[in-house]
Design an enzyme around this catalytic site. Structure first.
Site, PDB file in Angstrom:
ATOM      1  N   SER A 180       0.806  -1.211   0.000  1.00 11.30           N
ATOM      2  CA  SER A 180       0.000   0.000   0.000  1.00 11.30           C
ATOM      3  C   SER A 180       0.846   1.272   0.000  1.00 11.30           C
ATOM      4  CB  SER A 180      -0.944  -0.053   1.205  1.00 11.30           C
ATOM      5  OG  SER A 180      -2.071   0.736   0.998  1.00 11.30           O
ATOM      6  N   GLU A 209      10.513   5.720  -9.904  1.00 12.36           N
ATOM      7  CA  GLU A 209      10.140   6.191 -11.228  1.00 12.36           C
ATOM      8  C   GLU A 209      10.258   7.707 -11.394  1.00 12.36           C
ATOM      9  OE1 GLU A 209       6.376   4.628 -12.468  1.00 12.36           O
ATOM     10  OE2 GLU A 209       6.947   2.538 -12.086  1.00 12.36           O
ATOM     11  N   LYS A 248      -0.540  -4.131  -3.481  1.00 18.96           N
ATOM     12  CA  LYS A 248      -1.854  -3.578  -3.155  1.00 18.96           C
ATOM     13  C   LYS A 248      -1.992  -2.238  -3.857  1.00 18.96           C
ATOM     14  CE  LYS A 248      -4.957  -1.976   0.411  1.00 18.96           C
ATOM     15  NZ  LYS A 248      -5.150  -0.668  -0.261  1.00 18.96           N
TER      16      LYS A 248
END
Length: 482
Positions: free
Chosen positions: A310, A321, A335
């Site tokens: 999560s 990224e 998740k």
């Protein structure tokens, strides 16, 4: 931290509305009309109410039939709560569930303050209650619970088919009380009984230290209300101590609050860069950019594992990224959904999935997880099961617990001669050698203090010789030497 899904691993925006009283009022009127219709023998549906939504007709009819014809008086609140719970269970979503007043109170406590229990994040998966991760320093961690352990029973009661919220009712309890979990673990043939003494689970969520060559390690255990403040304070302190590189450890971190994921990720991602995107059922997207300039002067490596879920996955994906930060460890939990929690007027709570979140590059990691740049696994002995200190392991014993003990002895440098679960004289000699080193009574059997000390020493060895942290430090040093 039992299910706070949770509880803590869901990105929660908490709202209030007064649906419960409205529903009760409608049901009350409907029940009255039904009674009136039955008295006069009307064959038409007895649930026509001004402003009524037709899709609820069958629900009202079922309620009235039970209320007026069940062989005993029904508990109206229980029936209504069951109806709401049934709606959420029908979604077949482990992150959506209904919590009664007691469960809802525990849910809020797990986000806002301390709570009492075993300290493990759980979820329902394929009809089983599964450990997502034990919390750092919790009774669950000390007992050896691991991500992906299945909790089969609690004090002899089967959890098969229960929701995570229902399971929490049996797992949680007052500090100092004992609970016994029956655990099934991949690679272990027989279920293992794990006795755990409940305790207060602290609110502290960030731990930091200097480890070597001006490199610091900071662990975030979950994303609660004060996590950002804790993290900033610790980072400032480490900088005063000469921190030039940082290992950020979010292993076994089940997640937490959305706003904390944003503020913490912003500390490491340049301002304006995308942290993640939320997408609703209609395809509408909302981007969440970094709110600060990050700290490009301090090289960073993030460590993840299969217990990272999560919010910790949002952090990992954002730095990877949008800031080019390398990840070390194992593929994360996976998740990729966002939950909202809404409180009813009576103190109960409904938590349900509203959106999915995407990484800065538009990837949905749900059920797939985030793959690290450097895949490094912990040693096999790090996943060994808990050994019950109350069970005596001695010559001629044969069990999965004996096998676990033999593997622990071997990992600590005491050769048991075999690792097949049969306790022979060579194993007894290894136990005696261990007991001698630890200044324990040299009985050649494992029970009580000897068992506890064996597991303690193994845990210390895992922490001292952690290949994932060692790799992260290696990567950091390469960056610092450029």
């Amino acid at each position: 931290m039992e299910s706070n899904e949770p509880k803590q691993n869901n990105f929660l925006r908490i709202k209030k509305f007064h649906f419960a009283m409205l529903l009760f009022f409608i049901v009350f009127i409907t029940a009255g009309i039904t009674t009136f219709a039955l008295a006069f023998g009307d064959d038409e549906p007895a649930v026509k109410v001004i402003g009524q939504r037709d899709e609820f007709t069958k629900l009202y009819e079922a309620y009235d039939v039970l209320k007026n014809n069940y062989y005993t008086e029904i508990d109206e609140d229980k029936v209504i709560n069951g109806a709401i719970n049934g709606m959420l269970e029908s979604l077949d979503d482990p992150y959506s569930d209904y919590m009664n007043q007691e469960d809802a109170k525990s849910f809020h406590q797990s986000i806002e303050s301390s709570f009492e229990g075993i300290g493990a994040e759980i979820q329902e998966k394929d009809g089983h209650i599964v450990i997502v991760t034990p919390l750092k320093g919790s009774p669950a961690e000390k007992a050896g619970l691991k991500p992906e352990d299945k909790v089969l029973e609690v004090d002899g009661k089967s959890l098969q088919g229960m929701s995570s919220s229902e399971a929490v009712m049996f797992i949680r309890g007052k500090k100092g009380t004992k609970v016994e979990l029956s655990i099934s673990r991949p690679g272990i043939n027989e279920p293992v009984k794990v006795p755990i003494v409940r305790d207060t689970i602290p609110i502290e969520t960030v731990y930091g230290e200097m480890i070597e060559d001006k490199i610091a390690k900071v662990q975030i255990t979950n994303f609660s209300q004060n996590t950002t403040k804790e993290l900033v304070a610790i980072l400032n302190d480490l900088q005063k101590k000469g921190m030039q590189g940082l290992v950020l450890d979010v292993r076994q971190n089940p997640g937490g609050l959305l706003e904390q994921a944003v503020s913490i990720s912003s500390l490491f991602v340049p301002k304006g860069e995308i942290l993640f995107t939320v997408e609703d059922r209609h395809g509408n997207k909302e981007e969440y950019p970094s709110k600060s300039n990050g700290n490009p002067d301090v090289p960073l490596v993030v460590v993840i594992d299969k217990g990272s879920a999560s919010a910790s996955e949002i952090l990992a994906a954002a730095v990877k990224e949008s800031a080019g930060v390398p990840l070390v460890g194992e593929t994360s939990f996976g998740k990729g959904t966002v939950q909202h929690a809404q409180d009813f007027e009576d103190g109960s709570n409904m938590k349900f999935t509203t959106e999915k979140w995407l990484t800065p590059k538009g990837n949905w990691i749900h059920k797939k997880g985030i793959k690290p740049d450097y895949e490094v696994a912990l040693p096999e002995y790090a996943a060994l099961p808990f050994i019950d200190p109350e069970t005596e392991l001695k010559v001629s014993s044969a069990s999965e617990q004996v096998k676990a003990a033999q593997k622990m002895l071997k990992a600590l440098g005491y050769d048991p001669g075999r690792e097949d679960g049969f306790f022979d004289e060579k194993t007894a000699q290894a136990v005696m050698a261990f007991q001698k080193t630890e200044n324990l009574e040299q009985t050649g059997t494992l029970k009580g203090a000897s068992t506890i000390q064996l597991m303690t020493r193994l845990r210390e060895q895992i922490e001292k010789n952690d290949p994932q942290i060692q790799k992260a430090v290696e990567v950091l040093k390469e960056q610092l030497n450029k």
